[in-house]
Scaffold this motif. Structure first.
Motif, PDB file in Angstrom:
ATOM      1  N   PRO A  65       0.784  -1.237   0.000  1.00 38.22           N
ATOM      2  CA  PRO A  65       0.000   0.000   0.000  1.00 38.22           C
ATOM      3  C   PRO A  65       0.815   1.285   0.000  1.00 38.22           C
ATOM      4  N   ASP A  66       2.116   1.195   0.176  1.00 37.51           N
ATOM      5  CA  ASP A  66       2.936   2.406   0.235  1.00 37.51           C
ATOM      6  C   ASP A  66       3.489   2.775  -1.133  1.00 37.51           C
ATOM      7  N   ALA A  67       4.022   3.972  -1.221  1.00 35.86           N
ATOM      8  CA  ALA A  67       4.524   4.485  -2.484  1.00 35.86           C
ATOM      9  C   ALA A  67       5.635   3.600  -3.040  1.00 35.86           C
ATOM     10  N   ASP A  68       5.429   3.084  -4.262  1.00 39.08           N
ATOM     11  CA  ASP A  68       6.400   2.227  -4.966  1.00 39.08           C
ATOM     12  C   ASP A  68       6.658   0.910  -4.249  1.00 39.08           C
ATOM     13  N   GLY A  69       5.698   0.471  -3.420  1.00 38.72           N
ATOM     14  CA  GLY A  69       5.849  -0.802  -2.723  1.00 38.72           C
ATOM     15  C   GLY A  69       6.209  -0.603  -1.265  1.00 38.72           C
ATOM     16  N   THR A  70       6.200  -1.711  -0.528  1.00 34.11           N
ATOM     17  CA  THR A  70       6.371  -1.651   0.921  1.00 34.11           C
ATOM     18  C   THR A  70       7.465  -2.598   1.384  1.00 34.11           C
ATOM     19  N   LEU A  71       8.309  -2.094   2.265  1.00 39.82           N
ATOM     20  CA  LEU A  71       9.315  -2.904   2.951  1.00 39.82           C
ATOM     21  C   LEU A  71       8.829  -3.116   4.381  1.00 39.82           C
ATOM     22  N   TYR A  72       8.799  -4.373   4.812  1.00 39.67           N
ATOM     23  CA  TYR A  72       8.315  -4.693   6.155  1.00 39.67           C
ATOM     24  C   TYR A  72       9.457  -5.187   7.043  1.00 39.67           C
ATOM     25  N   VAL A  73       9.430  -4.775   8.304  1.00 44.26           N
ATOM     26  CA  VAL A  73      10.272  -5.360   9.349  1.00 44.26           C
ATOM     27  C   VAL A  73       9.362  -5.584  10.549  1.00 44.26           C
ATOM     28  N   HIS A  74       9.753  -6.483  11.435  1.00 46.64           N
ATOM     29  CA  HIS A  74       8.892  -6.774  12.582  1.00 46.64           C
ATOM     30  C   HIS A  74       9.726  -6.955  13.833  1.00 46.64           C
ATOM     31  N   GLY A  75       9.048  -6.907  14.970  1.00 52.80           N
ATOM     32  CA  GLY A  75       9.713  -7.101  16.258  1.00 52.80           C
ATOM     33  C   GLY A  75       8.681  -7.171  17.367  1.00 52.80           C
ATOM     34  N   SER A  76       9.162  -7.236  18.580  1.00 51.62           N
ATOM     35  CA  SER A  76       8.289  -7.295  19.735  1.00 51.62           C
ATOM     36  C   SER A  76       7.570  -5.956  19.933  1.00 51.62           C
ATOM     37  N   VAL A  77       6.323  -6.034  20.371  1.00 54.71           N
ATOM     38  CA  VAL A  77       5.582  -4.794  20.655  1.00 54.71           C
ATOM     39  C   VAL A  77       6.242  -4.012  21.793  1.00 54.71           C
ATOM     40  N   ALA A  78       7.078  -4.687  22.585  1.00 54.76           N
ATOM     41  CA  ALA A  78       7.749  -4.027  23.703  1.00 54.76           C
ATOM     42  C   ALA A  78       9.108  -3.449  23.307  1.00 54.76           C
ATOM     43  N   ALA A  79       9.532  -3.673  22.060  1.00 57.12           N
ATOM     44  CA  ALA A  79      10.855  -3.200  21.638  1.00 57.12           C
ATOM     45  C   ALA A  79      10.863  -1.681  21.498  1.00 57.12           C
ATOM     46  N   ARG A  80      11.773  -1.056  22.198  1.00 57.39           N
ATOM     47  CA  ARG A  80      11.831   0.408  22.194  1.00 57.39           C
ATOM     48  C   ARG A  80      12.118   0.944  20.801  1.00 57.39           C
ATOM     49  N   TRP A  81      13.025   0.281  20.071  1.00 58.18           N
ATOM     50  CA  TRP A  81      13.387   0.768  18.748  1.00 58.18           C
ATOM     51  C   TRP A  81      12.191   0.762  17.815  1.00 58.18           C
ATOM     52  N   LEU A  82      11.305  -0.251  17.989  1.00 57.52           N
ATOM     53  CA  LEU A  82      10.171  -0.365  17.085  1.00 57.52           C
ATOM     54  C   LEU A  82       9.096   0.663  17.409  1.00 57.52           C
ATOM     55  N   THR A  83       8.776   0.810  18.676  1.00 59.13           N
ATOM     56  CA  THR A  83       7.744   1.778  19.046  1.00 59.13           C
ATOM     57  C   THR A  83       8.197   3.211  18.767  1.00 59.13           C
ATOM     58  N   ARG A  84       9.495   3.473  18.872  1.00 61.87           N
ATOM     59  CA  ARG A  84      10.011   4.819  18.597  1.00 61.87           C
ATOM     60  C   ARG A  84      10.123   5.097  17.101  1.00 61.87           C
ATOM     61  N   SER A  85       9.984   4.067  16.274  1.00 61.75           N
ATOM     62  CA  SER A  85      10.092   4.252  14.831  1.00 61.75           C
ATOM     63  C   SER A  85       8.816   4.793  14.209  1.00 61.75           C
TER      64      SER A  85
END
Length: 228
Positions: A65-85
């Motif tokens: 759904p994003d412009a020119d395609g989508t790149l996905y990464v995943h992690g724990s909902v508790a991961a600080r790096w992910l929530t801050r992203s």
């Protein structure tokens, strides 16, 4: 080549190469090829009091759904790096190392590589269908076709996992290949120079201690693809 692959990269000031511009590629097919082959990428984000760069598994949906395609990464909902992203600009880099370039001087030693850099505003995937699709793509990126052979994730597993989506619109590709580029005087001196080729090669699959020894076809195929 698909229409998506044929769309040229349009570097922004953030993705325009400053040095060794001759190594830059402008076709999206090169970007997609690197992302398909890379097993590990690195995501960089400022978490507030310091930046972090972390290795991540990736998945790509060129029709996402994003412009020119989508790149996905995943992690724990508790991961600080992910929530801050969320809603912040992040940088994802994937590098394939193809060789050590051994020159006649320390200055000209280098590496042969293919590198892709994607910069964009990350969003946390909220739509359940998109999230499930992204997680299946991540599994299939490691072993193609694997997700279809597995049980569905439980509600607890899904709730414990967060998925980030980054648009593929803003990206750059840089490639180095070939021999060392030495000064003429160093070549005339007669010292050896060359390349040590490198590649990712799989060994034969090893069954877990609590598993049977009949390796499934998708894993056998993946190992064979990686040169087992």
């Amino acid at each position: 080549m698909s229409t998506i692959d044929a769309t040229p990269l349009s570097p922004t000031p953030r993705t325009t190469l400053g040095r060794s511009r001759e190594r830059g590629l402008t076709d999206r097919a090169a970007l997609h090829a690197i992302l398909r082959e890379a097993l590990v990428a690195h995501l960089g984000v400022d978490v507030g009091d310091h930046p972090v760069v972390l290795p991540v598994a990736i998945a790509v949906d060129l029709d996402g759904p994003d412009a020119d395609g989508t790149l996905y990464v995943h992690g724990s909902v508790a991961a600080r790096w992910l929530t801050r992203s969320e809603r912040r600009t992040v940088c994802v880099t994937a590098t394939l190392l193809d060789g050590l370039v051994v020159a006649r001087s320390g200055f000209h030693h280098s590496m042969n590589y293919r590198s892709a850099v994607v910069v964009g505003e990350a969003r946390i995937v909220e739509d359940p269908q998109e999230k499930a699709h992204a997680l299946d793509l991540t599994v299939d990126h490691v072993v193609p076709g694997r997700s279809a052979t597995l049980r569905p994730p439980t509600r607890k597993e899904v709730a414990a996992t967060a998925v980030l989506a980054i648009p593929l619109r803003e990206a750059s590709v840089k490639v180095r290949a070939g021999d060392p580029v030495d000064d003429d005087t160093d070549v005339e001196a007669g010292a050896w120079a060359g390349v040590v080729p490198l590649s990712t090669v799989a060994s034969s699959p090893v069954s877990a201690a609590d598993s049977h020894d009949e390796v499934p076809a998708d894993v056998v195929s993946r190992a064979a693809q990686l040169g087992a």
